[in-house]
Design a protein around this motif. Sequence first.
Motif, PDB file in Angstrom:
ATOM      1  N   GLU A  42     -34.866  84.740   3.067  1.00 47.23           N
ATOM      2  CA  GLU A  42     -34.141  83.669   3.753  1.00 47.23           C
ATOM      3  C   GLU A  42     -32.687  84.071   3.960  1.00 47.23           C
ATOM      4  N   GLU A  43     -32.061  84.607   2.917  1.00 48.70           N
ATOM      5  CA  GLU A  43     -30.669  85.053   3.015  1.00 48.70           C
ATOM      6  C   GLU A  43     -30.538  86.211   4.004  1.00 48.70           C
ATOM      7  N   ARG A  44     -31.543  87.074   4.079  1.00 51.36           N
ATOM      8  CA  ARG A  44     -31.528  88.191   5.031  1.00 51.36           C
ATOM      9  C   ARG A  44     -31.546  87.683   6.468  1.00 51.36           C
ATOM     10  N   PHE A  45     -32.432  86.713   6.726  1.00 55.50           N
ATOM     11  CA  PHE A  45     -32.490  86.153   8.076  1.00 55.50           C
ATOM     12  C   PHE A  45     -31.163  85.504   8.455  1.00 55.50           C
ATOM     13  N   LEU A  46     -30.552  84.810   7.497  1.00 51.84           N
ATOM     14  CA  LEU A  46     -29.274  84.152   7.776  1.00 51.84           C
ATOM     15  C   LEU A  46     -28.157  85.172   7.984  1.00 51.84           C
TER      16      LEU A  46
ATOM     17  N   VAL B 217     -29.728 104.496   8.211  1.00 59.84           N
ATOM     18  CA  VAL B 217     -28.806 104.028   7.173  1.00 59.84           C
ATOM     19  C   VAL B 217     -29.503 102.980   6.314  1.00 59.84           C
ATOM     20  N   LEU B 218     -29.408 103.140   5.001  1.00 57.78           N
ATOM     21  CA  LEU B 218     -29.965 102.165   4.059  1.00 57.78           C
ATOM     22  C   LEU B 218     -28.901 101.145   3.687  1.00 57.78           C
ATOM     23  N   ILE B 219     -29.192  99.878   3.947  1.00 56.07           N
ATOM     24  CA  ILE B 219     -28.368  98.772   3.455  1.00 56.07           C
ATOM     25  C   ILE B 219     -29.102  98.172   2.265  1.00 56.07           C
ATOM     26  N   LEU B 220     -28.449  98.161   1.112  1.00 57.74           N
ATOM     27  CA  LEU B 220     -29.122  97.847  -0.149  1.00 57.74           C
ATOM     28  C   LEU B 220     -28.362  96.789  -0.937  1.00 57.74           C
ATOM     29  N   SER B 221     -29.094  95.832  -1.466  1.00 59.90           N
ATOM     30  CA  SER B 221     -28.509  94.798  -2.325  1.00 59.90           C
ATOM     31  C   SER B 221     -27.944  95.399  -3.601  1.00 59.90           C
TER      32      SER B 221
ATOM     33  N   THR C 258     -32.634  93.859   0.713  1.00 61.99           N
ATOM     34  CA  THR C 258     -31.617  92.947   0.175  1.00 61.99           C
ATOM     35  C   THR C 258     -32.195  91.911  -0.786  1.00 61.99           C
ATOM     36  N   PRO C 259     -32.885  92.332  -1.836  1.00 67.43           N
ATOM     37  CA  PRO C 259     -33.395  91.356  -2.797  1.00 67.43           C
ATOM     38  C   PRO C 259     -32.270  90.651  -3.541  1.00 67.43           C
ATOM     39  N   LEU C 260     -32.532  89.424  -3.952  1.00 68.83           N
ATOM     40  CA  LEU C 260     -31.579  88.702  -4.787  1.00 68.83           C
ATOM     41  C   LEU C 260     -31.580  89.245  -6.208  1.00 68.83           C
ATOM     42  N   ARG C 261     -32.723  89.772  -6.618  1.00 70.91           N
ATOM     43  CA  ARG C 261     -32.854  90.402  -7.937  1.00 70.91           C
ATOM     44  C   ARG C 261     -34.149  91.205  -7.922  1.00 70.91           C
ATOM     45  N   ASP C 262     -34.078  92.442  -8.367  1.00 72.04           N
ATOM     46  CA  ASP C 262     -35.262  93.289  -8.340  1.00 72.04           C
ATOM     47  C   ASP C 262     -35.201  94.267  -9.498  1.00 72.04           C
ATOM     48  N   GLY C 263     -36.360  94.509 -10.133  1.00 75.26           N
ATOM     49  CA  GLY C 263     -36.395  95.463 -11.230  1.00 75.26           C
ATOM     50  C   GLY C 263     -36.002  96.850 -10.771  1.00 75.26           C
ATOM     51  N   MET C 264     -36.531  97.292  -9.634  1.00 73.58           N
ATOM     52  CA  MET C 264     -36.159  98.583  -9.057  1.00 73.58           C
ATOM     53  C   MET C 264     -36.035  98.445  -7.546  1.00 73.58           C
ATOM     54  N   ASN C 265     -37.116  98.368  -6.847  1.00 76.66           N
ATOM     55  CA  ASN C 265     -37.324  98.325  -5.407  1.00 76.66           C
ATOM     56  C   ASN C 265     -37.561  99.719  -4.864  1.00 76.66           C
TER      57      ASN C 265
END
Length: 474
Positions: A278-282, A389-393, A365-372
Motif C-alpha cells: 500500500e505504501e509502495r503504491f502511494l 537500480v535497486l531501491i530497497l527499504s 520496500t517492505p515495512l519489515r522483513d527478515g531478509m528479502n
Amino acid sequence: MEFDPMSRLIVISNRVSAPKGQSGAQGGLAVAFQAALREYRGIWFGWSGEPTDEFTGQINFQRSEGVTTATVDLEAQDIDEYYNGYANRTLWPLFHYRIDLAEFERGFEDGYQRVNERFADTVRPLIEQDDVVWVQDYHMIPLGHELRKRGCNNRMGFFLHIPWPPRRLLSSLPHAAELVTTLLAYDVIGFHTDEWLEAFRDYVTLDLGATMSEDGTIHLGDRSVKAIACPIGIDTKEFVEAATSTSARLTYRRMRDSADGRDLIVGVDRLDYSKGLEERFLGYERFLVDHPEQRKEVFLLQIAPPSRGEVGSYQRIRATLDALSGRINGAYADIDWVPIRYVNQGFPRHVLAGIYRAARIGLVTPLRDGMNLVAKEYVAAQDPEDPGVLILSRFAGAAEQMKDAVLVNPYSAEEMSDAIVQALAMPKDERIRRWRALMDGIEEKDVLWWRRRFTQELMGDDDSLAVAEQDKGA
C-alpha cells in the motif's frame, strides 16, 4: 559433540519441498536443504500441507534425486489453530512489529503447542544417536524443547527466517518468557541480521536473566547456547544462469515489447501487509503527481501472488490494494498507458529472472522483513553492461548487506518518489558501480555460504566454510 563425518542431517520445517527435477522451479532455500541432505544422507521432515480427518502420525516417505522426505498430514483443527492461528495471526504480525494485527487467543496457543508435541512424537523415532537436527522458523520454536523431553540429546539448531522483535514488543505476547525459554533447548540459534540477534540477546539477558560470554554464548541454568547472525543468500550462480536462459530471454523480449520504450519498475512480493505494498503504491502515486512529465515514460508492474487467504488481515490487504490500484489507474491512465499493472499470480523463477532483467528499477520496500531475497534476485538477474537500480527499504534485513542500493524509508511517499527520480536519472557508470558492489556481496555470501556457515557452528565442522568456497568455485 564433535563432528562425525557419518552424522546425518535431519531438517525439520513446517512445509517440505520435494525435488522437482531440472524443469521444476524451486526456491533457493529448498535447493540449499536438498544439497545438504544429499551430502549428509539426511531426512527432511514436516507437514505435507494436506488435511486429514484424524492425526495418526503416519509418515509418508519419498525419495527423489538422493533426498528423503518424510511428511505427515494434520487435522483441520490443527491447521486452523497452529498454522492459520498462532503462527500466522499471532507470531507473524507480532514479529513484524504489527501488534495491532496480532490476535492473542488461548486456542491458538494450545493448538501450536499440541502440533509441536505431535511433530516431536512423530519425528523422534527417526532420529538416530549421531544425527544432527536443524529446525526451521517460527512455526516450530518449542520443537527442540519437546524433543529434549523425549530423550533427544543430539546437537540441535534453530534458524529464524523472520525478524526478532524488540523485547518490549515481545513482552506483549502471553507466556513470552516460557516460549523463548524453549529456544534455549537448541545448541545454535541463527538470525539473519545483527539487529535481530541483538534483540534476542536483550530479551534473554534482561527478561530471562541469562548471561553471555565474550564469544556470544548464552548461559541460562545448565544450558549454553550459541546465537549467531547468519544472513541467507540466493543460489547466485543458478539465478544468473536462469536470467540468461532461453525462456528468460523470451520473457525479457516480451517485457521490452510491451513496455513500448517506457521504463519498467518492478515489484515482486507475496501478498502480505509486511511487504509495504500500500505504501509502495502511494509512493509511486506521489512520483506521478510530482513529475507529470514522467507519467507516460514509466510503468509499475507489481506481481503479488495471494497467500493465507483464510486470515482476515490478508483478505483486507488484498481488498485495499485492489481499490488503490484501481483508483490510481483511473486517475492517471491514458488511452495508451496504464501506470500500474497489478497481477495477483505467481510466476516460475526463469520468468521472474527475465522480468527482473528487463526492469530499470527493482522496487523492494517492505515495512519489515527478515531478509528479502527478491532484492538479491533482482541484482543477480541484471545485465552487467547496463544494470538496473535497486531501491530497497531500510527495514529489510537485506539492507544491512546491500548498502549500495538506493535505501529508502518505505513509510515516506516523498522519499520513495525521490528515489524513483534518482534511479531513472542515474548515469550508467554509477549504475554499474553500485551493481558490481551489490553483486560481489551476493556472490560471496550465497545460500551455500549460509548453509555451510550455520552447519559449521552446529556440527563443529571447522572445514565447512572451506568446503563451501570449493563448492562455489566448482
